[in-house]
Design an enzyme around this catalytic site. Sequence first.
Site, short mmCIF file in Angstrom:
data_model
loop_
_atom_site.label_atom_id
_atom_site.label_comp_id
_atom_site.label_asym_id
_atom_site.label_seq_id
_atom_site.Cartn_x
_atom_site.Cartn_y
_atom_site.Cartn_z
N GLY A 59 0.89 -1.33 0.18
CA GLY A 59 0.04 0.22 -0.08
C GLY A 59 0.91 1.20 -0.15
O GLY A 59 2.07 1.23 0.15
N CYS A 86 5.17 -5.84 1.73
CA CYS A 86 5.67 -4.53 1.90
C CYS A 86 4.98 -4.02 2.88
O CYS A 86 5.11 -3.96 3.98
CB CYS A 86 5.30 -4.07 0.43
N TYR A 87 4.03 -2.93 2.51
CA TYR A 87 3.11 -2.39 3.70
C TYR A 87 2.54 -3.21 4.57
O TYR A 87 2.37 -3.19 5.78
CB TYR A 87 2.03 -1.56 3.12
N HIS A 176 8.03 -7.40 -3.41
CA HIS A 176 6.72 -7.73 -4.05
C HIS A 176 6.83 -9.08 -4.81
O HIS A 176 7.37 -9.01 -5.97
CB HIS A 176 6.17 -6.82 -5.02
N GLU A 178 4.68 -11.07 -6.17
CA GLU A 178 3.67 -11.11 -7.24
C GLU A 178 3.90 -10.52 -8.65
O GLU A 178 3.31 -11.12 -9.49
CB GLU A 178 2.20 -10.59 -6.79
N GLY A 230 -20.35 -11.23 -29.12
CA GLY A 230 -19.53 -12.08 -29.94
C GLY A 230 -17.94 -12.16 -29.15
O GLY A 230 -17.20 -12.87 -29.56
N ASP A 233 -16.11 -12.90 -23.33
CA ASP A 233 -16.95 -12.62 -22.07
C ASP A 233 -18.42 -13.04 -22.12
O ASP A 233 -18.73 -13.86 -21.44
CB ASP A 233 -16.71 -11.55 -21.22
N SER A 234 -18.93 -12.41 -23.05
CA SER A 234 -20.16 -12.74 -23.35
C SER A 234 -20.44 -13.93 -23.75
O SER A 234 -21.70 -14.49 -23.49
CB SER A 234 -20.97 -11.48 -23.98
N SER A 235 -19.78 -14.42 -24.60
CA SER A 235 -19.84 -15.75 -25.19
C SER A 235 -19.63 -16.86 -24.33
O SER A 235 -20.60 -17.85 -24.50
CB SER A 235 -18.79 -16.01 -26.41
N LYS A 375 -9.80 -12.83 -16.36
CA LYS A 375 -10.00 -12.90 -17.98
C LYS A 375 -9.21 -14.43 -18.24
O LYS A 375 -9.94 -15.16 -19.18
CB LYS A 375 -9.25 -11.73 -18.93
#
Length: 519
Positions: A59, A86-87, A176, A178, A230, A233-235, A375
């Site tokens: 942070g 970290c923080y 970090h 990550e 199309g 995500d929506s598919s 995603k």
Amino acid sequence: MTQTSHDRLLIIDFGSQVTQLIARRLRELNVYCEIHPYQNVTMDFVRDFAPKAVIFSGGPDSVTREGSPRAPQEIFDYGVPILGICYGQQTMMTQLGGKVESGHGTSEFGRAFVTPQNKVDILDGWFTDGDEQVWMSHGDHVSEIAPGFEVYGTSPNAPFAITADPSRHFYAVQFHPEVHHTPNGAKLYENFVRIAGFTGDWTMGAYREQMIEAIRTQVGDKQVICGLSGGVDSSVAAILIHEAIGDQLTCVFVDHGLLRKNEAEEVVAMFRDNYNIQLIHADESDLFLGELDGQSDPETKRKIIGKLFIDVFQKHADSIDGAEFLAQGTLYPDVIESVSFSGGPSVTIKSHHNVGGLPEKMGLKLVEPLRELFKDEVRGLGRELGLPQSFIGRHPFPGPGLAIRCPGEITIEKLDILREADAIFIDQIRKHDLYDDIWQAFVAILPVRTVGVMGDSRTYDYACALRAVTSVDGMTADYYPFSHEFLGETATRIINEVKGINRCTYDITSKPPGTIEWE
């Protein structure tokens, strides 16, 4: 729909810009986790969430400032492993009786190297070849560790770069792990979740089964409408919901005339022919292009498209009797970003969703089966559902479509030219086996004409810009380093095969300062 059946890890967010990367690292290990702002995390919340382990994020604040963020003090007696980053390390040390200092010589930013001091279980697989490269970003440092902790690693400006109390399974690092600039960081997370006893039960196969049951429970025998673009995500959302409730789902595909070459036909064929999903193909090209005629301001174009989309979607959705639910492809990053770090949760979903505003306007309840996924997990779920790789791996495509790749006024002539040039560019990328290395690639047609020579004739045609970027999440991006041979070959094809273009350029702007799209 809240995830309840998996082992859970709680990430307490203290405002780091890379907290999402912690979650992504854990999800890659098949560990279910959620990010929650520190001010929302009470002990009642913790007991209800029932985490198997807890991580404190980094942070921007200083623990030396009065009133700076803290974790609930009782969490240290909750009995689960805790990792402070970290923080997160600094507040852990402060809350458990250590000391943190600010001032000259305490800062460390960028690449650093940590030297081992002792062995501890969370560092299995570390220091096999000497010091470990890590990524530091701190202005303060721990100057006195809390009782029960020992030092397991140091760096030039962080004498307590790695500390731990193994008996309580408390671990704290100043760097970090990550970020990719800490090359062995994934191993540290792997060790932590192993210590905590996670079994890796977060899989897309298990998620698919659980979410199908959750959708059926939520929807019952009511009708669901889904705005289908199309895109990935929506598919994936549509096919998952269809698997759960079948003909109770109707998809509305709004064709605004701003799609890529053959895109509308491909979407309709996939959903009607391959999945037998009830689909309304709302071809409203004339309406959209008519309203956009003469408009050149990018924000005006976006607003026109957004308003018309809602109007058209509502018109067709109203024809579906008994519709009580609206399906959206909301992802977990959207959920995180709809939570204000300084002000707590917000009910507002990001405005970029195509159907934004529709649930309230139409009195519909939301079905969001992807809201717990990143995603890459959505792509994994798509593979689990059997979607073709050509759809799963598609580059992102903006809601306003080609309108924002056509700076200036939009005409049918320019759209036709743009579609042909874009198709050639993508074809070239696929032929050279580069498509999956690129986050997004497209052509923009520029609002200028240039003089050229073809054969013995003078031409006065449009210029175009090729754009291809690499990215992890679209928040930052860099241009893809095509070879000059590739660019020359692609430009030659476009100029030779597309009537109306006589000049090609390649956009090498990063984001920031530019954006990925041109408008």
